[in-house]
Design a protein around this motif. Structure first.
Motif, short mmCIF file in Angstrom:
data_model
loop_
_atom_site.label_atom_id
_atom_site.label_comp_id
_atom_site.label_asym_id
_atom_site.label_seq_id
_atom_site.Cartn_x
_atom_site.Cartn_y
_atom_site.Cartn_z
N UNK A 76 9.02 6.55 -30.29
CA UNK A 76 9.84 7.80 -30.34
C UNK A 76 10.68 7.86 -29.14
N UNK A 77 10.53 7.14 -28.20
CA UNK A 77 11.44 7.35 -26.94
C UNK A 77 12.63 5.91 -27.03
N UNK A 78 12.39 4.96 -28.31
CA UNK A 78 13.54 4.45 -28.73
C UNK A 78 13.02 2.55 -28.20
N UNK A 79 11.95 2.59 -27.42
CA UNK A 79 11.56 1.40 -26.89
C UNK A 79 11.11 0.45 -28.04
N UNK A 80 11.73 -0.64 -27.88
CA UNK A 80 11.55 -1.64 -29.23
C UNK A 80 11.00 -2.98 -29.02
N UNK A 81 9.99 -3.46 -29.93
CA UNK A 81 9.47 -4.73 -30.08
C UNK A 81 9.86 -5.38 -31.08
N UNK A 82 10.24 -6.64 -30.76
CA UNK A 82 10.53 -7.55 -32.02
C UNK A 82 9.56 -8.10 -32.65
N UNK A 83 9.79 -8.21 -33.92
CA UNK A 83 8.70 -8.82 -34.96
C UNK A 83 9.02 -10.22 -35.17
N UNK A 84 8.32 -11.31 -34.91
CA UNK A 84 8.70 -12.61 -35.03
C UNK A 84 7.94 -13.38 -36.24
N UNK A 85 8.64 -13.72 -37.20
CA UNK A 85 7.84 -14.38 -38.18
C UNK A 85 6.95 -13.51 -38.92
N UNK A 86 7.04 -12.03 -38.87
CA UNK A 86 6.02 -11.16 -39.51
C UNK A 86 5.07 -10.66 -38.30
N UNK A 87 5.28 -11.31 -37.17
CA UNK A 87 4.18 -10.76 -36.18
C UNK A 87 4.79 -10.01 -35.14
N UNK A 88 4.24 -8.70 -34.84
CA UNK A 88 4.72 -8.00 -33.62
C UNK A 88 4.49 -8.67 -32.40
N UNK A 89 5.56 -8.71 -31.52
CA UNK A 89 5.58 -9.36 -30.16
C UNK A 89 5.43 -7.97 -29.24
N UNK A 90 3.89 -7.62 -29.01
CA UNK A 90 3.80 -6.45 -28.13
C UNK A 90 3.48 -6.64 -26.80
N UNK A 91 4.41 -7.48 -26.15
CA UNK A 91 4.43 -7.84 -24.63
C UNK A 91 5.26 -6.80 -23.79
N UNK A 92 4.94 -6.29 -22.99
CA UNK A 92 5.65 -5.41 -22.16
C UNK A 92 7.02 -6.19 -21.65
N UNK A 93 7.02 -7.12 -21.34
CA UNK A 93 8.17 -8.09 -21.02
C UNK A 93 9.11 -8.48 -22.18
N UNK A 94 8.64 -8.31 -23.32
CA UNK A 94 9.47 -8.58 -24.34
C UNK A 94 10.13 -7.19 -24.87
N UNK A 95 9.82 -6.01 -24.45
CA UNK A 95 10.36 -4.80 -24.92
C UNK A 95 11.68 -4.74 -24.56
N UNK A 96 12.35 -4.16 -25.67
CA UNK A 96 13.77 -3.85 -25.48
C UNK A 96 14.20 -2.34 -25.38
N UNK A 97 15.20 -1.93 -24.66
CA UNK A 97 15.52 -0.71 -24.58
C UNK A 97 14.65 0.21 -23.54
N UNK A 98 13.84 -0.16 -22.84
CA UNK A 98 13.06 0.51 -21.99
C UNK A 98 13.57 1.58 -21.16
N UNK A 99 13.66 2.73 -20.90
CA UNK A 99 14.19 3.58 -20.08
C UNK A 99 13.49 3.37 -18.58
N UNK A 100 14.79 3.21 -17.46
CA UNK A 100 14.19 3.07 -16.39
C UNK A 100 12.72 3.58 -15.58
#
Length: 75
Positions: A41-65
């Protein structure tokens, strides 16, 4: 819950169990410009690679400071 984008290969019940590793918030499917993400809901995004979510904190996008800072403190 809406249907997941075609690039996300998860059963709906599995999707309901997934949570953001940074905040613990539920994740919802998001398709932007042909790319599939799981987002909080805060807009943090995690990529999906070949149909599999990449739920690694280091891969997160648009993380608020403030979330990134809290995560770094806990490491």
């Amino acid at each position: 819950m809406s249907a997941a984008p075609a690039g996300l290969r998860l059963e709906p019940w599995v999707l309901e169990l997934l949570r953001c590793p940074l905040t613990g918030q539920p994740l919802t499917p998001l398709e932007t410009d042909g790319e599939v993400f799981l987002a909080t809901a805060d807009g943090i995004r995690y990529p999906v690679s070949d149909g599999v979510p990449v739920l690694l904190a280091d891969e997160a996008l648009d993380v608020p400071e403030h979330v990134r800072a809290r995560w770094e403190e806990q490491r």
